[in-house]
Design an enzyme around this catalytic site. Structure first.
Site, PDB file in Angstrom:
ATOM      1  N   ASP B 329       0.396  -1.204   0.035  1.00 55.07           N
ATOM      2  CA  ASP B 329      -0.116   0.088   0.235  1.00 55.07           C
ATOM      3  C   ASP B 329       0.521   1.381  -0.248  1.00 55.07           C
ATOM      4  OD1 ASP B 329      -3.181   1.242   0.255  1.00 55.07           O
ATOM      5  OD2 ASP B 329      -2.204   2.070   1.564  1.00 55.07           O
ATOM      6  N   ASN B 337      -2.168  12.783  -3.864  1.00 57.82           N
ATOM      7  CA  ASN B 337      -3.556  12.980  -4.859  1.00 57.82           C
ATOM      8  C   ASN B 337      -3.551  14.253  -4.431  1.00 57.82           C
ATOM      9  OD1 ASN B 337      -4.353  11.639  -6.687  1.00 57.82           O
ATOM     10  ND2 ASN B 337      -5.517   9.445  -5.641  1.00 57.82           N
ATOM     11  N   HIS B 342      -4.342  14.264  -9.536  1.00 56.78           N
ATOM     12  CA  HIS B 342      -5.045  12.627  -9.801  1.00 56.78           C
ATOM     13  C   HIS B 342      -4.204  12.344 -10.440  1.00 56.78           C
ATOM     14  CE1 HIS B 342      -7.985  11.605  -7.165  1.00 56.78           C
ATOM     15  NE2 HIS B 342      -8.178  12.727  -6.602  1.00 56.78           N
ATOM     16  N   ASP B 346      -1.666   8.741 -11.023  1.00 59.00           N
ATOM     17  CA  ASP B 346      -1.573   8.137 -12.036  1.00 59.00           C
ATOM     18  C   ASP B 346      -0.420   7.260 -12.291  1.00 59.00           C
ATOM     19  OD1 ASP B 346      -4.434   8.028 -11.089  1.00 59.00           O
ATOM     20  OD2 ASP B 346      -4.668   8.702 -13.035  1.00 59.00           O
ATOM     21  N   GLU B 373      -4.965   1.971  -4.267  1.00 62.25           N
ATOM     22  CA  GLU B 373      -3.046   2.213  -4.168  1.00 62.25           C
ATOM     23  C   GLU B 373      -2.901   0.841  -3.663  1.00 62.25           C
ATOM     24  OE1 GLU B 373      -5.208   4.171  -2.287  1.00 62.25           O
ATOM     25  OE2 GLU B 373      -4.684   4.381  -0.187  1.00 62.25           O
TER      26      GLU B 373
END
Lengths: 202, 456
Positions: B329, B337, B342, B346, B373
């Protein structure tokens, strides 16, 4: 067949030009609009053939004011002629734009008669002046008809008779009013008239 | 003498004004009609200058015409239409007792007597009645025309509206979009043929019933409450509904609802326009199912992981070999983010996934994106120690990417926390147990400070 000499035709045109010019000036005073006149065109023709000179279709609705004038040297029928719609515009010009009509009634006929009277009288007064003559005229008559019937008002035989016709295009540009002044002269008296004109103009 | 008397009598009988002027504009004849219309007797006007008697006519067309008649022998016509109020002539209406001006035309003729003396003859005609009639006729014609014009305009307007309605009606009848109109209380008042085709309800079955008849029960009350909120506040709503046909089958529609208000801005109706997207939805689902690769990271997706996990679990069970499973994680990824957006998020995930892929490369190893994530790695035939070594390499590799993460309280760069669980699969242990243990270990790693690998 009668034929005008160059000098005769010039004299005739000049005399008519002066006379109509005076008439236009008197009209101009009344309506404060510029009036344009063409050089007079002189034609010998039978009355029934005269129609072609007016650039109007035979079925065109016309109105005209006619007066007969007679003096020592001159015997003529004078006409002020308009397409009916144009004569209505002319009336509106005289009476002010507030009148909201699309069709002429007798009231407008009277108005056109008087306008014609002013122009034709003025024209004849100048001509009388040139001729040093008195020319008396009849009361103006208003006629509404189709173009093909203009010259059928008089006696039958004159339709076949050759006459001298003088056309003057008459134009109020701002209002797109176009008319004609037409003088119909009897050939019997033309020689006397022309001689008198030549004598007085030269 | 006799002749003069006769002429006098005749001219007195004529219902028109007759005036004769001599060459000095002096009145020499004045008939009865003129006396009554002007209020001046013959005796009062004779031998007096006409234009002194009628000052209004001075400098008018009339004076000009009289002069021309005398000098040039010209006749003239003067119309009231052009020359209003020529002479002050009046007439008393005995019925109304009012006095009205006479509207008149004048004809002018030059005359000469036997001694060649010039005279002017004025013929004055009463046109009042004529004028009035003409005015009334004209007014009537004008009113009628106006009336007709108004009527015509109204008819044209109506035709226009009708045409428009007819046009929209035919569009509504023929469109593939279902059109459903309800009253403010959600009672159905109109449906079109496409509605019947999609919902299975005929107009007879639908009209008069509440729109809730279409409900499938697949949406909770909150979903509908949101829709109503939007309808009332914004006047429109757009979204999807799963509805139920009379035969019980479900279908999905994409729906656009808007309200119709009356002049007082009160909602009177709702118009719901929708089309069936069931097939499209099914297609989308199928497509999703058919795919094996997570489009963002290029790792296997969760579905493939589940299938593979099943197979490997059984394989390890048969071979009595240890199976390790790791949850990875990203630390403070929501924060990342929020700070970097975002799009950067990504990109970050993609880079991490590449590192995961690079380090988990043995033939039977599987790495997948588990969601968000979170990544998952399945390491068959690997004990806890081996798994730890591999995952430690992954952790270090991610840190070495040096993806800046200012707000991270652990590192300057993006880091990950990894939880590992290892067991030898057996029938008595469920597959989920391994997942559970690994998940717990990952949370423990987070709690203990992140950027670390922990074994359950």
């Amino acid at each position: 067949m009668f034929k005008l000499s160059e000098i005769q035709e010039d004299a005739l045109k000049e005399a008519i030009n002066i006379s109509i010019g005076k008439a236009a000036a008197s009209l101009n005073q009344m309506i404060k609009e510029e009036i344009f006149l063409s050089v007079p065109r002189v034609k010998f023709a039978k009355e029934k053939d005269a129609l072609g000179e007016l650039k109007l279709g035979p079925e065109k609705e016309l109105s005209y004011v006619s007066q007969k004038f007679k003096g020592t040297y001159l015997d003529t029928e004078a006409m002020l002629l308009f397409a009916e719609t144009d004569s209505l515009e002319l009336v509106k010009l005289f009476l002010g734009q507030h009148i909201n009509i699309e069709e002429m009634s007798s009231l407008e006929h009277e108005a056109v008669a008087e306008i014609g009277n002013i122009i034709l009288n003025s024209c004849m007064a100048s001509l009388a002046n040139i001729l040093h003559d008195e020319i008396s005229g009849t009361i103006p008559e208003f006629v509404a008809c189709k173009a093909k019937n203009i010259f059928k008002m008089g006696e039958k035989e004159t339709v076949e008779q050759e006459i001298l016709i003088i056309f003057i295009d008459f134009n109020i540009k701002t209002k797109e009013i176009q008319g004609y002044v037409i003088l119909v002269l009897d050939l019997d008296s033309i020689e006397v008239f022309l001689n008198r004109l030549l004598k007085n103009l030269t | 003498m006799l002749k003069d008397l006769l002429i006098n009598q005749i001219t007195d009988c004529i219902k028109a004004g007759i005036v004769i002027l001599n060459s000095n504009n002096e009145t020499v004849f004045w008939n009865k009609w003129m006396e009554s219309a002007s209020g001046l007797t013959s005796a009062e006007v004779l031998n007096k200058n006409f234009f002194d008697l009628m000052p209004r006519a001075k400098n008018s067309r009339l004076e000009q015409a009289v002069e021309n008649a005398l000098k040039l022998k010209q006749s003239a016509f003067i119309s009231h239409t052009i020359n209003l109020q020529l002479l002050p002539l009046f007439k008393k209406n005995l019925r109304t007792e009012s006095v009205n001006e006479i509207i008149h035309n004048i004809r002018i003729f030059p005359l000469k007597d036997e001694k060649q003396n010039s005279f002017v003859f004025l013929n004055i005609t009463d046109e009042t009645e004529y004028f009035e009639k003409e005015r009334i006729l004209r007014q009537k014609a004008y009113d009628e025309k106006k009336l007709n014009l108004n009527l015509q305009r109204e008819i044209e307007e109506r035709l226009h509206i009708e045409q428009k309605l007819r046009l929209s009606a035919s569009i509504i009848e023929n469109t593939k979009e279902a059109v459903l109109i309800t009253e403010q209380n959600a009672k159905i008042t109109f449906v079109n043929p496409a509605f019947t085709e999609i919902t299975g309800y005929t107009p007879l079955e639908a009209v008069g019933r509440k729109v809730s008849v279409l409900k499938s029960g697949k949406h909770d009350s909150q979903y509908y409450a949101k829709m109503w909120d939007s309808l009332v506040s914004a006047g429109s709503w757009r979204g999807e509904f799963i509805n139920k046909k009379p035969d019980g089958s479900l279908y999905t529609v994409e729906s656009s609802i808007f309200s119709i208000k009356d002049e007082s801005k009160q909602i009177t109706h709702y118009v719901n326009i929708f089309h069936d997207i069931t097939l499209r939805k099914e297609g989308e689902e199928k497509l999703k199912e058919m795919s094996t690769i997570d489009s963002l990271t290029g790792l296997y997706n969760r579905r493939i992981f589940s299938e593979t996990y099943d197979r490997i679990y059984k394989s390890c069970m048969r071979n009595k070999e240890p199976l390790s499973l790791a949850f990875l994680d990203v630390d403070f990824f929501k924060l990342y983010n929020d700070i970097y957006g975002h799009q950067k998020g990504d990109i970050c995930l993609k880079k991490i996934a590449d590192m995961v892929k690079k380090n988990i490369k043995r033939p039977d190893d599987i790495a997948a994106r588990f969601g968000g994530e979170e990544f998952i790695a399945l390491l068959p035939y690997t004990d806890s120690k081996g798994a730890f070594q591999i995952m430690e390499d992954v952790r270090e590799a991610v840190l070495q990417l040096k993806i800046p993460h200012e707000k991270s309280s652990v590192e300057k760069y993006v880091s990950i926390s990894i939880g590992i669980a290892t067991l030898t699969p057996a029938k008595v242990i469920s597959k989920e147990k391994l997942l559970e243990l690994a998940d717990k270990a990952m949370y423990k790693a987070k709690n203990e400070g992140r950027n670390r690998v922990l074994c359950a």
